[in-house]
Structures are given as structure tokens and as C-alpha cells.
Design a protein around this motif. Structure first.
Motif, PDB file in Angstrom:
ATOM      1  N   UNK A 292     -46.060   4.360 -74.633  1.00 20.59           N
ATOM      2  CA  UNK A 292     -46.043   3.728 -73.317  1.00 20.59           C
ATOM      3  C   UNK A 292     -44.629   3.592 -72.804  1.00 20.59           C
ATOM      4  N   UNK A 293     -44.470   2.897 -71.699  1.00 16.70           N
ATOM      5  CA  UNK A 293     -43.157   2.695 -71.099  1.00 16.70           C
ATOM      6  C   UNK A 293     -42.744   1.233 -71.182  1.00 16.70           C
ATOM      7  N   UNK A 294     -41.442   1.003 -71.321  1.00 21.17           N
ATOM      8  CA  UNK A 294     -40.900  -0.356 -71.361  1.00 21.17           C
ATOM      9  C   UNK A 294     -40.555  -0.796 -69.946  1.00 21.17           C
ATOM     10  N   UNK A 295     -41.170  -1.881 -69.526  1.00 22.23           N
ATOM     11  CA  UNK A 295     -40.885  -2.474 -68.217  1.00 22.23           C
ATOM     12  C   UNK A 295     -40.464  -3.923 -68.439  1.00 22.23           C
ATOM     13  N   UNK A 296     -39.278  -4.278 -67.985  1.00 20.49           N
ATOM     14  CA  UNK A 296     -38.792  -5.643 -68.166  1.00 20.49           C
ATOM     15  C   UNK A 296     -37.793  -5.990 -67.071  1.00 20.49           C
ATOM     16  N   UNK A 297     -37.147  -7.122 -67.192  1.00 18.86           N
ATOM     17  CA  UNK A 297     -36.190  -7.549 -66.164  1.00 18.86           C
ATOM     18  C   UNK A 297     -34.986  -6.618 -66.066  1.00 18.86           C
ATOM     19  N   UNK A 300     -36.363  -3.666 -63.895  1.00 22.23           N
ATOM     20  CA  UNK A 300     -37.207  -4.041 -62.751  1.00 22.23           C
ATOM     21  C   UNK A 300     -36.626  -3.620 -61.408  1.00 22.23           C
ATOM     22  N   UNK A 301     -35.301  -3.765 -61.172  1.00 12.97           N
ATOM     23  CA  UNK A 301     -34.746  -3.361 -59.869  1.00 12.97           C
ATOM     24  C   UNK A 301     -34.839  -1.865 -59.597  1.00 12.97           C
TER      25      UNK A 301
END
Length: 337
Positions: A292-297, A300-301
Motif C-alpha cells: 500500500x501507500x503511506x499517507x501522513x502529515x 499531506x500537502x
């Protein structure tokens, strides 16, 4: 701290370390699991570190202990497997395809020991082989790269030039071309020996060369070498894509995403199963949360609502079987270049 770890920290040579561990634990608990890290080191911020995270999660949840060993050379593989089996470690988890040949030799000699090998298949009655659908996770990263690229050129830097790493490249290229049909992929590999996994200087050099060719999103699937790729990309103000572990935090706002290969889940599940680990092939794909993919702060931008929607749509279609991501290893070819 496990005995093997403490002995390594104390400066014992690899051969002596394992031998001492056998003698010292011969009368201890016989069902401790064990984890052998591949070359590149436990804290490579990538593949090995993901395995370590899984083991640590198991420790935190159970309070258990395990043996661990960081590989120092190719010659140590067989000795490490045999000595750990003789201590009663069970199961023994090996990280990396390079263990395949020696595990085929060692596993039959310890029929009551369960072995787990990550990243390849070993057909033995006491071995669980864990393989991943790397092309699926890489395809999603390719979509993001295609939607983010301003130049229309993306880069891929692999570690050792082997079919397994071509799987990452091919999935990435397919996703990129799906989002950017008029785009181009520039590809390089770091080398043809295991040293290719731990050469961040070479990784940075290759990244700079790709940037000079117009690449403005570079995916590194190269273990510790990838750290140099991500650094060079950040220095040049272009985007990168991490691999295996979440590497978004290494250069916040510069790492577009990381393709997660949930080695941590595989190690955790093997330790949790203990001696009940089931032999056979276990496939970890998007559907099973194996990739999967890592999505975080940190990223995020960089991810617009349109990009997120495209990833979610592609994920749903892959899971449903509507989109077939070609696996390089089925025919040693890639339809997307």
C-alpha cells in the motif's frame, strides 16, 4: 535484549557470536522465535527496519523475547540458520531472497523447526514462503508520480539488478503511464551484487544523473541505498518515493509517498503463530493489506483530492480484478517500459 544481540553489541565476531549463543541458551527456553536481518543492517530505514518493527510490535504485545542476528557477510547465512535451529529457536524468520539456497539445504535437517522466508519461495514442508504483490503498490505510486510530475519524466532507481526489483519498476511504470500516457521513465540499478543494497553515495549519484535528464519524481527501491536517492532528490527540490517502510518523514514535503511492503505484518504474524506457522506460500497483496501507500502529515500537502481519488479508484479496481497489474516475473518483461 536477546543474547545474540548483546553478543554482537559486545564485539564478538560473527562466527563466535552464534557459537556462544548456542552454548549459552542450550538449557534456556526452546521456543523463542528468531529473526535474521539481511545485509544492509537492521536500521536501514527500509526493508530490514520494517521486519524489526514487526518483531518489536510482537514484543510490546506479548512481553516475549526473541533472538536476532544482523548479517555481516554472505558466508554467514548457513551457519546462522543452523546455529539458531540448534538453540531451539522456533520459528526462524529470514528476511530476503538471498536465503533461499541455504534454507533449501538447512530446512530438511531440522524437520521440527518452522522457517519463514520473506520475498521468495522455498518449497520445503516446514517452510512458509511470504511473497508480496509489489507491482500493485508500485502502480499506485506511479499514478501519484504521473499526476505530480511537471516534466513528464519520472525516475526509478533499483538496488540489485534482479527480477524481484524489476517487479517494483514495472508496476511503477504502468501506473505512471496510466496517469501520463505521454510520459517517460528513466531507470537505473545500483549494481549486481548484494553491496547494491547499501550504497547511498551511488544512489545519490544516480539520482542526480536522472534529475539532469528531467526526472522530477524518483522512486527508490534499493534498501539503504535509497537513503542517498531521497537525499539527492530533496537537495534538488524534486520529489521522491520511498519503499518498504514509511520514509515520508525523512524529508517532509519532499517524499511524495512511500510504497509500503508490510514486512512488519509478516514478521509479527509469524512470531504470533509460533510453532504453528503454516508451511506453504502466503501472498500479501493490496486486498490483504500486504502492500500500500503511506499517507501522513509529512506528505499531506503534496496529495490533492484528485490524486487521492485516483489512488482509491485504482485500488478498488485492482482488488476487484478489473485492473490487472502486470508482474514482471511472469515473463521477464514489462509492457510499460
Amino acid at each position: 535484549m536477546s543474547l545474540l544481540k548483546s553478543l554482537l553489541a559486545g564485539g564478538a565476531t560473527p562466527a563466535l557470536t552464534v557459537a556462544l549463543a548456542v552454548a549459552a541458551t542450550a538449557t534456556g527456553a526452546l521456543a523463542e522465535p528468531a529473526l535474521i536481518f539481511d545485509l544492509g543492517g537492521k536500521f536501514d530505514k527500509s526493508f530490514n527496519e520494517a521486519a524489526f518493527a514487526g518483531a518489536q510490535r510482537w514484543v510490546e504485545e506479548t512481553g516475549g523475547t526473541y533472538k536476532e542476528l544482523e548479517m555481516q557477510s554472505e558466508a554467514q547465512r548457513e551457519q546462522a540458520l543452523r546455529r539458531l535451529a540448534e538453540t531451539g529457536a522456533n520459528p526462524i524468520v529470514t528476511t530476503g531472497f538471498a536465503f533461499a539456497d541455504v534454507l533449501n539445504q538447512v530446512a530438511p535437517d531440522y524437520p521440527d523447526t518452522r522457517f519463514v522466508i520473506i520475498d521468495t519461495v522455498v518449497e520445503q514442508p516446514n517452510v512458509q514462503s511470504v511473497v508480496y504483490s509489489e507491482p500493485e503498490g508500485s502502480y499506485l505510486a506511479g499514478i501519484l508520480a504521473g499526476m505530480s510530475s511537471k516534466s513528464g519524466t519520472a525516475g526509478f532507481i533499483g538496488g540489485m539488478d534482479i527480477p524481484l526489483i524489476h517487479k517494483f519498476q514495472c508496476g511503477y511504470a504502468q501506473g505512471f503511464m496510466a496517469a501520463r500516457p505521454d510520459g517517460k521513465i528513466v531507470t537505473n540499478f545500483t549494481g549486481t551484487t548484494p553491496a547494491a543494497w547499501n550504497d547511498p553515495v551511488k544512489g545519490a549519484e544516480l539520482a542526480r544523473a536522472q534529475i539532469s535528464q528531467g526526472a522530477d519524481v524518483i522512486y527508490a527501491a534499493a534498501g539503504g541505498t535509497g537513503i542517498g536517492v531521497l537525499q539527492a532528490a530533496a537537495d534538488a527540490n524534486v520529489l521522491s518515493v520511498g519503499v518498504d517502510s514509511n520514509q515520508n518523514h525523512l524529508h517532509p514535503g519532499k517524499v511524495l509517498t512511500s510504497v509500503l511492503k508490510r514486512v512488519d505484518n509478516s514478521v509479527y504474524e509469524a512470531f504470533k503463530a509460533g510453532t504453528a506457522v503454516e508451511p506453504g506460500v502466503k501472498v500479501m497483496d493490496l486486498k490483504s493489506d500486504g502492500v500500500g501507500l503511506a499517507m501522513d502529515d509529512n506528505n499531506k500537502p503534496l496529495i490533492t483530492p484528485e490524486m487521492m481519488a485516483a489512488v482509491e479508484d485504482a485500488t478498488a479496481k485492482i482488488v476487484a480484478g478489473e485492473t490487472k497489474v502486470h508482474d514482471y516475473m511472469t515473463d521477464n518483461a514489462c509492457p510499460a517500459g
